[in-house]
Design a protein around this motif. Structure first.
Motif, PDB file in Angstrom:
ATOM      1  N   LEU A 146       0.833  -1.209   0.000  1.00 55.83           N
ATOM      2  CA  LEU A 146       0.000   0.000   0.000  1.00 55.83           C
ATOM      3  C   LEU A 146       0.866   1.257   0.000  1.00 55.83           C
ATOM      4  O   LEU A 146       0.577   2.228  -0.721  1.00 55.83           O
ATOM      5  N   VAL A 147       1.934   1.241   0.831  1.00 55.67           N
ATOM      6  CA  VAL A 147       2.837   2.391   0.874  1.00 55.67           C
ATOM      7  C   VAL A 147       3.528   2.574  -0.476  1.00 55.67           C
ATOM      8  O   VAL A 147       3.625   3.692  -1.009  1.00 55.67           O
ATOM      9  N   ALA A 148       4.008   1.483  -1.051  1.00 55.95           N
ATOM     10  CA  ALA A 148       4.718   1.559  -2.334  1.00 55.95           C
ATOM     11  C   ALA A 148       3.793   2.082  -3.428  1.00 55.95           C
ATOM     12  O   ALA A 148       4.201   2.932  -4.254  1.00 55.95           O
ATOM     13  N   GLN A 149       2.560   1.610  -3.489  1.00 56.63           N
ATOM     14  CA  GLN A 149       1.653   2.061  -4.530  1.00 56.63           C
ATOM     15  C   GLN A 149       1.252   3.514  -4.344  1.00 56.63           C
ATOM     16  O   GLN A 149       0.991   4.222  -5.329  1.00 56.63           O
ATOM     17  N   SER A 150       1.205   4.000  -3.114  1.00 59.93           N
ATOM     18  CA  SER A 150       0.940   5.423  -2.880  1.00 59.93           C
ATOM     19  C   SER A 150       2.083   6.275  -3.417  1.00 59.93           C
ATOM     20  O   SER A 150       1.855   7.346  -4.000  1.00 59.93           O
ATOM     21  N   VAL A 151       3.326   5.814  -3.217  1.00 62.33           N
ATOM     22  CA  VAL A 151       4.475   6.523  -3.765  1.00 62.33           C
ATOM     23  C   VAL A 151       4.440   6.485  -5.287  1.00 62.33           C
ATOM     24  O   VAL A 151       4.734   7.484  -5.968  1.00 62.33           O
ATOM     25  N   MET A 152       4.089   5.339  -5.857  1.00 62.52           N
ATOM     26  CA  MET A 152       4.002   5.222  -7.313  1.00 62.52           C
ATOM     27  C   MET A 152       2.952   6.174  -7.873  1.00 62.52           C
ATOM     28  O   MET A 152       3.160   6.796  -8.929  1.00 62.52           O
ATOM     29  N   LYS A 153       1.843   6.289  -7.184  1.00 58.37           N
ATOM     30  CA  LYS A 153       0.797   7.195  -7.638  1.00 58.37           C
ATOM     31  C   LYS A 153       1.269   8.638  -7.596  1.00 58.37           C
ATOM     32  O   LYS A 153       0.972   9.437  -8.502  1.00 58.37           O
ATOM     33  N   ARG A 154       2.045   8.967  -6.574  1.00 63.33           N
ATOM     34  CA  ARG A 154       2.544  10.337  -6.461  1.00 63.33           C
ATOM     35  C   ARG A 154       3.544  10.653  -7.557  1.00 63.33           C
ATOM     36  O   ARG A 154       3.610  11.779  -8.045  1.00 63.33           O
ATOM     37  N   LEU A 155       4.324   9.667  -7.967  1.00 60.03           N
ATOM     38  CA  LEU A 155       5.351   9.877  -8.982  1.00 60.03           C
ATOM     39  C   LEU A 155       4.879   9.495 -10.384  1.00 60.03           C
ATOM     40  O   LEU A 155       5.663   9.543 -11.331  1.00 60.03           O
ATOM     41  N   ASN A 156       3.615   9.099 -10.493  1.00 58.58           N
ATOM     42  CA  ASN A 156       3.067   8.681 -11.790  1.00 58.58           C
ATOM     43  C   ASN A 156       3.851   7.523 -12.394  1.00 58.58           C
ATOM     44  O   ASN A 156       4.147   7.494 -13.609  1.00 58.58           O
ATOM     45  N   ILE A 157       4.178   6.572 -11.564  1.00 56.42           N
ATOM     46  CA  ILE A 157       4.892   5.379 -12.023  1.00 56.42           C
ATOM     47  C   ILE A 157       3.853   4.332 -12.403  1.00 56.42           C
ATOM     48  O   ILE A 157       2.962   4.017 -11.596  1.00 56.42           O
TER      49      ILE A 157
ATOM     50  N   ALA B 240       6.545  -1.842  -8.343  1.00 48.88           N
ATOM     51  CA  ALA B 240       6.215  -1.785  -6.918  1.00 48.88           C
ATOM     52  C   ALA B 240       7.331  -2.400  -6.082  1.00 48.88           C
ATOM     53  O   ALA B 240       7.692  -1.894  -5.015  1.00 48.88           O
ATOM     54  N   GLY B 241       7.897  -3.504  -6.566  1.00 49.49           N
ATOM     55  CA  GLY B 241       9.013  -4.125  -5.844  1.00 49.49           C
ATOM     56  C   GLY B 241      10.226  -3.220  -5.789  1.00 49.49           C
ATOM     57  O   GLY B 241      10.913  -3.155  -4.762  1.00 49.49           O
ATOM     58  N   LYS B 242      10.498  -2.498  -6.870  1.00 47.14           N
ATOM     59  CA  LYS B 242      11.644  -1.592  -6.892  1.00 47.14           C
ATOM     60  C   LYS B 242      11.406  -0.394  -5.978  1.00 47.14           C
ATOM     61  O   LYS B 242      12.355   0.119  -5.367  1.00 47.14           O
TER      62      LYS B 242
ATOM     63  N   VAL C 246      -4.033   8.139   5.201  1.00 51.14           N
ATOM     64  CA  VAL C 246      -3.257   8.236   6.444  1.00 51.14           C
ATOM     65  C   VAL C 246      -1.839   8.630   6.089  1.00 51.14           C
ATOM     66  O   VAL C 246      -1.197   7.996   5.240  1.00 51.14           O
ATOM     67  N   SER C 247      -1.352   9.671   6.719  1.00 49.75           N
ATOM     68  CA  SER C 247       0.026  10.107   6.480  1.00 49.75           C
ATOM     69  C   SER C 247       0.973   9.266   7.332  1.00 49.75           C
ATOM     70  O   SER C 247       0.766   9.114   8.540  1.00 49.75           O
ATOM     71  N   VAL C 248       1.993   8.724   6.694  1.00 53.20           N
ATOM     72  CA  VAL C 248       2.972   7.896   7.392  1.00 53.20           C
ATOM     73  C   VAL C 248       4.372   8.370   7.013  1.00 53.20           C
ATOM     74  O   VAL C 248       4.633   8.752   5.868  1.00 53.20           O
ATOM     75  N   GLU C 249       5.246   8.381   7.995  1.00 52.65           N
ATOM     76  CA  GLU C 249       6.621   8.843   7.789  1.00 52.65           C
ATOM     77  C   GLU C 249       7.584   7.801   8.331  1.00 52.65           C
ATOM     78  O   GLU C 249       7.383   7.250   9.415  1.00 52.65           O
ATOM     79  N   GLY C 250       8.640   7.532   7.582  1.00 54.85           N
ATOM     80  CA  GLY C 250       9.622   6.549   8.013  1.00 54.85           C
ATOM     81  C   GLY C 250      10.938   6.725   7.292  1.00 54.85           C
ATOM     82  O   GLY C 250      11.042   7.511   6.332  1.00 54.85           O
ATOM     83  N   PRO C 251      11.962   6.008   7.705  1.00 57.71           N
ATOM     84  CA  PRO C 251      13.278   6.151   7.077  1.00 57.71           C
ATOM     85  C   PRO C 251      13.327   5.485   5.713  1.00 57.71           C
ATOM     86  O   PRO C 251      12.548   4.581   5.405  1.00 57.71           O
ATOM     87  N   LEU C 252      14.219   5.974   4.897  1.00 58.12           N
ATOM     88  CA  LEU C 252      14.511   5.313   3.640  1.00 58.12           C
ATOM     89  C   LEU C 252      15.316   4.049   3.899  1.00 58.12           C
ATOM     90  O   LEU C 252      15.921   3.882   4.960  1.00 58.12           O
ATOM     91  N   LYS C 253      15.319   3.145   2.935  1.00 60.98           N
ATOM     92  CA  LYS C 253      16.217   2.004   3.017  1.00 60.98           C
ATOM     93  C   LYS C 253      17.660   2.506   3.101  1.00 60.98           C
ATOM     94  O   LYS C 253      17.987   3.608   2.666  1.00 60.98           O
ATOM     95  N   ALA C 254      18.508   1.680   3.672  1.00 64.22           N
ATOM     96  CA  ALA C 254      19.887   2.098   3.921  1.00 64.22           C
ATOM     97  C   ALA C 254      20.593   2.512   2.641  1.00 64.22           C
ATOM     98  O   ALA C 254      21.298   3.526   2.607  1.00 64.22           O
ATOM     99  N   ASP C 255      20.406   1.760   1.554  1.00 64.88           N
ATOM    100  CA  ASP C 255      21.081   2.098   0.301  1.00 64.88           C
ATOM    101  C   ASP C 255      20.573   3.408  -0.273  1.00 64.88           C
ATOM    102  O   ASP C 255      21.338   4.183  -0.857  1.00 64.88           O
TER     103      ASP C 255
ATOM    104  N   SER D 163      27.047  -1.998 -10.944  1.00 66.01           N
ATOM    105  CA  SER D 163      27.961  -2.055  -9.799  1.00 66.01           C
ATOM    106  C   SER D 163      27.351  -1.447  -8.549  1.00 66.01           C
ATOM    107  O   SER D 163      28.042  -1.283  -7.547  1.00 66.01           O
ATOM    108  N   ARG D 164      26.080  -1.083  -8.601  1.00 66.62           N
ATOM    109  CA  ARG D 164      25.404  -0.549  -7.425  1.00 66.62           C
ATOM    110  C   ARG D 164      24.038  -1.207  -7.281  1.00 66.62           C
ATOM    111  O   ARG D 164      23.492  -1.746  -8.251  1.00 66.62           O
ATOM    112  N   LYS D 165      23.499  -1.164  -6.057  1.00 66.41           N
ATOM    113  CA  LYS D 165      22.248  -1.860  -5.781  1.00 66.41           C
ATOM    114  C   LYS D 165      21.035  -1.142  -6.357  1.00 66.41           C
ATOM    115  O   LYS D 165      20.017  -1.772  -6.652  1.00 66.41           O
ATOM    116  N   LEU D 166      21.113   0.176  -6.473  1.00 67.83           N
ATOM    117  CA  LEU D 166      19.985   0.955  -6.986  1.00 67.83           C
ATOM    118  C   LEU D 166      20.234   1.302  -8.447  1.00 67.83           C
ATOM    119  O   LEU D 166      21.319   1.792  -8.803  1.00 67.83           O
ATOM    120  N   ASP D 167      19.224   1.066  -9.300  1.00 72.78           N
ATOM    121  CA  ASP D 167      19.397   1.387 -10.714  1.00 72.78           C
ATOM    122  C   ASP D 167      19.064   2.851 -10.965  1.00 72.78           C
ATOM    123  O   ASP D 167      18.664   3.599 -10.051  1.00 72.78           O
TER     124      ASP D 167
END
Length: 434
Positions: free
Chosen positions: A94-105, A114-116, A144-153, A170-174
């Motif tokens: 649910l959190v990931a899809q909300s971010v996708m909706k905000r970024l028009n992904i 969604a996995g990425k 519902v507004s939710v706030e949390g840390p980013l993944k370490a990478d 050569s890096r974890k994030l594309d």
């Protein structure tokens, strides 16, 4: 006899002596200058190595105290969240899809996007959302507004430790994930700040959620057990050996063995604790109690030696004066000698506790290397301590744990510096010069 009738050799003798003395003084002064130079060079080299060590730790660990958090409104879809079975809902999705909706992904059929997105958002956001819905089920069907840390990478990208110029394989994030992070940052959804969670959280398998609270509490409980055992027993043993024990071969043997115990490798105490306290007495493994018992054995010889040195520094006239006015031997020791030796006793006790705080090898032998995600509630519960936490994080495979290793070392050094500073202040505050 006048100087005119003296032989020429005798007239030149004083000047020859003066020349020899001057030459020897010149050599001696040169040696003194070289000694001063060598001493100053040794100090400079030692300070350079110290600065290199502290600088390396600081450069590697300071980024841990910077936290990047993302805030996003999440729609609690009633079609995907069952009020009767909240644990069965995928709140991370649910959190990931909300971010996708905000970024028009676009949301593809395989859910790869969604996995990425979930790879850059901490699982803590999903747990927070679940906790809010459990506390108030009426939130279902609302945003519902939710706030949390980013993944370490993802956080390492904003800290400059993952660069876009690095080849994508050569890096974890594309590149797509880095672009999403940049867009969220530009939109104000990602903000940086002080990482308070590092001090309010315990260990975790996720680097962004790992903290030192559990290790700090475990170290504190262990030091309390160590101090309650090592200091009273060590001080009383030192008082008896120095003030009351007869001087014979048996006391000489005891003194020699105490000095030898102070030099025994610390891992030997760990083996002793494993054999006696855990296997024989059944003390809970990996608990502050067994850790305190082992470190008390290790710290006790140091406390005894420091206390005896402090007692020897008290002038004999203090004892003689107390005995002369009718005090007993016990009264002269506990009313006069021991209070005057107290600054040295406290200094030795604090330094031995600081030494115990930094020990790792004996604690590894008694099982304190285990993963403990919570905060210990007592001395018999499983716990970890700061040195072992450093060891665990340094051996972790995730890159973000390495910066937390340096940050934990900084916390440990601060503890030890404060303890040594307390010893110096107490000594200067109460010390008497005879």
């Amino acid at each position: 006899m006048t100087e005119a009738v003296l032989p020429a050799a005798k007239r030149g003798a004083p000047s020859i002596v003066r020349g020899v003395v001057a030459a020897k003084l010149k050599v001696r002064h040169a040696r003194e200058r070289r000694f001063v130079f060598y001493g100053r060079a040794a100090i400079v080299i030692a300070l350079s190595f110290l600065a290199l060590l502290l600088g390396r730790i600081g450069l590697q660990g300071y980024s841990t105290f910077i936290d990047y958090r993302v805030s996003v409104p999440v729609y609690i879809d009633p079609a995907r969240v069952d009020r009767a079975d909240l644990g069965g809902a995928n709140f991370d999705m649910l959190v990931a899809q909300s971010v996708m909706k905000r970024l028009n992904i676009p949301d593809d059929d395989l859910g790869e996007n969604a996995g990425k997105v979930m790879e850059v958002l901490s699982n803590d956001m999903g747990f927070q959302l679940l906790g809010k819905v459990r506390a108030d089920p009426t939130l279902i069907g609302k945003h519902v507004s939710v706030e949390g840390p980013l993944k370490a990478d993802a956080a390492l990208y904003f800290k400059g430790q993952i660069k876009r110029s690095t080849p994508e394989d050569s890096r974890k994030l594309d590149n797509a994930q880095l672009g999403w992070l940049d867009r969220l940052k530009a939109a104000g959804a990602i903000k940086g700040g002080f990482n308070l969670g590092f001090f309010t959280r315990s260990d975790s398998t996720e680097p962004e959620q790992a903290g030192v609270l559990g290790a700090v509490v475990g170290s504190t409980l262990m030091l309390i057990v160590t101090a309650l055992l090592a200091v009273p027993i060590g001080v009383m043993a030192a008082v008896y050996l120095e003030e009351f024990a007869p001087k014979n071969r048996w006391t000489d043997l005891i003194e020699v063995n105490i000095n030898n115990l102070a030099a025994v490798p610390s891992i030997v105490y760990g083996l002793l604790g494993l054999a006696v306290f855990i296997n024989w007495l059944g003390v809970p493994r990996s608990s502050p109690l067994v850790g305190g018992l082992v470190l008390a054995l290790m710290a006790m010889p140091t406390v005894i030696i420091a206390t005896r040195s402090a007692l020897k520094a008290v002038p004999p006239s203090i004892r003689d004066a107390a005995l002369a006015i009718g005090a007993s031997r016990t009264q002269s020791v506990f009313h006069h000698v021991l209070p005057l030796a107290l600054p040295g006793v406290m200094t030795g006790a604090i330094l031995s506790m600081a030494h115990a705080l930094g020990e790792t090898a004996p604690l590894l032998m008694i099982g304190m290397i285990s993963f403990v995600p919570g905060v210990p509630g007592g001395v018999t519960q499983a716990a970890t301590v700061l040195p072992v936490q450093v060891f665990i994080w340094e051996n972790a495979s995730e890159r973000a744990f390495h910066e937390r290793t340096a940050a934990a070392i900084i916390v440990l050094l601060v503890f030890m510096i404060l303890m040594n500073l307390a010893a110096i202040i107490l000594r200067r505050r109460f010390e008497r010069r005879w």
